[in-house]
Design a protein around this motif. Structure first.
Motif, PDB file in Angstrom:
ATOM      1  N   ILE A 309     -11.104 -29.783  17.974  1.00 20.43           N
ATOM      2  CA  ILE A 309     -10.658 -31.098  18.439  1.00 20.43           C
ATOM      3  C   ILE A 309     -10.739 -31.128  19.957  1.00 20.43           C
ATOM      4  O   ILE A 309     -10.703 -30.076  20.621  1.00 20.43           O
ATOM      5  N   GLN A 310     -10.907 -32.326  20.528  1.00 25.38           N
ATOM      6  CA  GLN A 310     -10.927 -32.522  21.982  1.00 25.38           C
ATOM      7  C   GLN A 310      -9.632 -33.231  22.364  1.00 25.38           C
ATOM      8  O   GLN A 310      -9.346 -34.320  21.865  1.00 25.38           O
ATOM      9  N   VAL A 311      -8.842 -32.588  23.288  1.00 20.24           N
ATOM     10  CA  VAL A 311      -7.507 -33.102  23.577  1.00 20.24           C
ATOM     11  C   VAL A 311      -7.245 -33.062  25.072  1.00 20.24           C
ATOM     12  O   VAL A 311      -7.975 -32.424  25.837  1.00 20.24           O
ATOM     13  N   GLY A 312      -6.179 -33.737  25.488  1.00 12.56           N
ATOM     14  CA  GLY A 312      -5.677 -33.712  26.846  1.00 12.56           C
ATOM     15  C   GLY A 312      -4.372 -32.939  26.896  1.00 12.56           C
ATOM     16  O   GLY A 312      -4.068 -32.140  25.996  1.00 12.56           O
ATOM     17  N   PRO A 313      -3.557 -33.168  27.937  1.00 17.19           N
ATOM     18  CA  PRO A 313      -2.294 -32.436  28.069  1.00 17.19           C
ATOM     19  C   PRO A 313      -1.387 -32.659  26.869  1.00 17.19           C
ATOM     20  O   PRO A 313      -1.389 -33.710  26.239  1.00 17.19           O
TER      21      PRO A 313
END
Length: 709
Positions: A309-313
């Protein structure tokens, strides 16, 4: 009376007789007969003879029928009834009742004798059927999957099972109540058996499964109430906890019935999951987290089931399952310190204004679009950009500055308007917001009252405006009052108060008053400072009324009512009877007078009411022609006056009523029963009651009329 089929001997033998003669011509002394008839015989003694006769009637013997031979089933009864109540009966056992109850096998007979002594007989054979011996055994309970054979010996007759089978035996495989019906000579013999099955369902420990390291699995054996359990380790509880691989079995026993199942458990290692170390990201950045494992399934805390998965903070965790065993890992991603740019939105500068902007913050560096590295600049018209860097993170912002000239606004000089007039105030400012002191937001408004009015024009934040004072011209409004009535010969003065205004009447007069002598519509106009006001009044001229419309004399008939009416517009009335209506009704002769007052009305009048000649006049023609030419098509009386009762009947020459009328307005059209009446002379009768000069009277007249076609 003799019974039918029985001979009767008639013997006329007489000593000394010289001869015999019977009705059938026989000359013997006796006669044998079985006929129903009148029989006679003449016995001769020389030239003398004597006679005798007998009337023979044949009486039918009872036709006795006990029915056909019968077969009776066990437990049933049968009654023989020949159906001759009131006759004599004699049964085979000497009994004399009208019916006989059969209780055993045998031959039965009866003789029935009627009142004439004639008898009839019948007999019947009754046979009882022996009961069939059927035995299906006692009710029983089977284990799941067992079968039970049911059978009967093959007796004479037919066999039917509750399953629909007609064989000598059946095999049952489920719980139910079963019966067999054996029919012998029409008699049914039934036997029942109830078959139950032990409520011991098959035990299912589930599919073979893997056991993750350092975990346990609960095996559960669900069976029927009252069943006993036995596991391979000797335990007897329904549940069993296991913590390692192997083969496990359980057995259930209920009423000598047994059910078993086995489950194989395989040890499975827990997968190792690594999605990286905790880290920091600049605002807007993202990172790819990878938990790929061979043969694995995935569940992230955001609901994703993909391996990456591609995630942020944030805090992220994943559960990876391989062969039913799950491993997990967690990573925390924080926000790196970001530079803060206090940067305005695009704006508009009015005229030659300048705009100072400062984006300074501790520890940051700056780069403007023109190469400047200062933290502040004065911005003019155009597009501007700055990049602020703090550590590893940078923020770039843009702003556009536009210059706008305020819209020139001119509402004109202060002014006056006429009362009830409107003044248009407007501003030509495309794209701008125009707000008036009245609260209206529109390019223009209409004003009709004195006051100060102002407007503000907002074009992209640049404001301009103007104000105007509006006054009202002091113009009085003429008031000629309501419409009025002018009596012929009188005059009327119309007055106005113009103040400083000029006056103009519709006849061209300019005075403050106008005297009028005739009816009509009169108008007046006030004019001052270019403004005018008007009023009008309608004067209705009426002639002076000094007399009413009562006649000098009126005639009244005995028993009738006479109406006297002097109605005038807007008038009041006072009769010598005390009435204040415009009319009165009188029934007696006498003098009646009235006083009438009203606009242009001052009148007094009287009338003498006298008895009159009120006798009705009736005339009937002597012929009419109902040929449809519109002339003389109806035959009816010609009358004057009123009737209390009226009857007019017409008859043909045979006295048949062909027409009947109860009103003088009803006439005969020459038809009778829907058909044209023939040309002929018809008689009529006229009767009426009416009030005459001498009071109430009645009249009857007779006459004739000729119908001509």
């Amino acid at each position: 009376n003799i019974c039918a089929g029985v001979d009767l001997l008639l013997d006329a033998t007489t000593p000394g007789a010289t001869g015999y003669l019977w009705q059938n011509g026989s000359t013997l002394p006796s006669l044998t007969t079985s006929n129903s008839a009148l029989h006679w015989v003449e016995v001769f003694f020389g030239a003398c003879s004597v006679t005798d006769e007998i009337d023979i009637t044949l009486v039918a013997a009872p036709q006795v029928d006990l029915g056909g031979d019968q077969v009776l089933c066990p437990g049933t009864a049968y009654t023989l009834d020949p159906g001759f109540n009131g006759f004599g009966h004699l049964w085979q056992d000497g009994s004399t009742a009208s019916q006989f109850a059969v209780t055993q096998d045998g031959d039965y007979s009866v003789t029935v004798t009627n009142g004439a002594g004639c008898s009839g007989s019948d007999e019947v054979t009754i046979e009882y059927v022996e009961p069939a011996e059927i035995e299906l055994g006692n009710d029983t309970t089977l284990c799941p999957g067992e079968e039970l054979a049911l059978a009967v010996l093959a007796p004479p007759g037919s066999t039917t099972w509750s399953t629909g089978a007609t064989t000598a035996g059946i095999t049952v495989t489920e719980a139910d109540e079963y019966w067999v019906n054996v029919t012998i000579q029409g008699c049914a013999f039934v036997e029942y058996i109830t078959v139950d099955y032990t409520d011991l369902p098959a035990i299912d420990l589930g599919a073979d499964q893997g056991l993750c390291a350092n975990s346990t699995i609960e095996l559960e054996a669900i069976t029927a109430a009252g069943a006993s359990l036995l596991w391979d380790d000797g335990s007897t509880t329904p549940e069993r906890m296991v913590g390692q691989g192997g083969e496990y079995w359980v057995r259930a026993t209920l009423s000598d019935c047994i059910a078993t199942d086995t489950n194989v458990i395989t040890d499975v290692p827990i997968p190792v999951v690594q999605i990286g170390n905790d880290t920091l990201l600049c605002a807007g950045e993202q990172v790819v987290l990878d938990a790929t494992s061979a043969g694995g399934s995935y569940l992230w805390n955001n609901g994703s089931t993909a391996p990456t998965i591609q995630v942020g903070p944030g805090s992220w965790n994943v559960a990876v399952t391989v062969q039913g065993c799950t491993g997990t890992d967690t990573i925390t991603i924080g926000n790196a310190p970001m530079p803060v740019v206090q940067w305005p939105t695009d704006t508009v500068l009015c005229a030659d204004a300048l705009w100072p902007v400062d984006v300074a913050q501790p520890g940051a560096t700056y780069l403007w679009q023109d190469g400047s590295t200062a933290s502040a600049q004065v911005l003019g018209e155009g597009d501007h950009e700055v990049t602020v860097t703090l550590g590893e993170c940078a923020v770039t912002a843009q702003v556009s500055v536009e210059r706008v000239q305020p819209v020139p606004v001119d509402l004109g000089p202060d002014t006056l308007i006429c009362p009830y007039a409107e003044l248009s105030l407007a501003v030509d400012a495309p794209g701008a917001t125009v707000t008036w002191s009245t609260g209206a937001v529109a390019p223009g408004i209409m004003v009709d009252d004195a006051g100060s009015y102002s407007v503000t024009v907002d074009l992209s934040g640049c404001l301009s405006g103007d104000a105007i004072t509006v006054g009202l011209v002091d113009l009085p409004i003429p008031d000629l009052g309501p419409d009025r009535i002018l009596c012929t010969g009188d005059s009327m003065l119309l007055l106005v108060v113009p103040g400083a205004a000029d006056v103009l009447w519709n006849d061209g007069s300019t005075l403050d008053s106008l005297r009028i002598h005739v009816g009509g519509t009169y108008t007046v106009q006030f004019t001052t400072q270019g403004c005018s006001s008007n009023d009008a009044v309608t004067i209705t001229e009426r002639p002076v009324i000094r007399e009413t419309v009562l006649p000098d004399e009126a005639i009244i008939c005995f028993g009738r009512m006479l109406t006297l009416d002097v109605a005038l517009p807007e008038a009041t009335y006072r009769w010598n009877t005390g009435s204040t209506q415009s009319w009165i009704q009188v029934i007696d002769p006498g003098v009646y007078h009235v006083q009438v007052e009203g606009p242009c009305i001052s009148a007094w009048d009287s009338v003498e009411v006298v008895p009159g000649d009120c006798v009705p006049l009736v005339h009937l023609p002597n012929a009419f022609t109902p040929d449809g030419d519109g002339v003389n098509d109806l035959y009816l009386p010609l009358v004057t006056g009123e009737f209390l009762e009226f009857s007019f009947m017409i008859f043909d020459r045979w006295g048949q009523l062909v027409f009947n009328a109860s009103s003088p307005s009803m006439g005969w059209d020459g038809h009778y029963n829907g058909q044209e009446a023939p040309m002929d002379v018809y008689t009529w009768r006229l009767f009426y009651r009416a009030v005459g000069d001498d009071g109430l009277g009645q009249t009857e007249r007779l006459g004739s009329v000729t119908l001509v076609r």
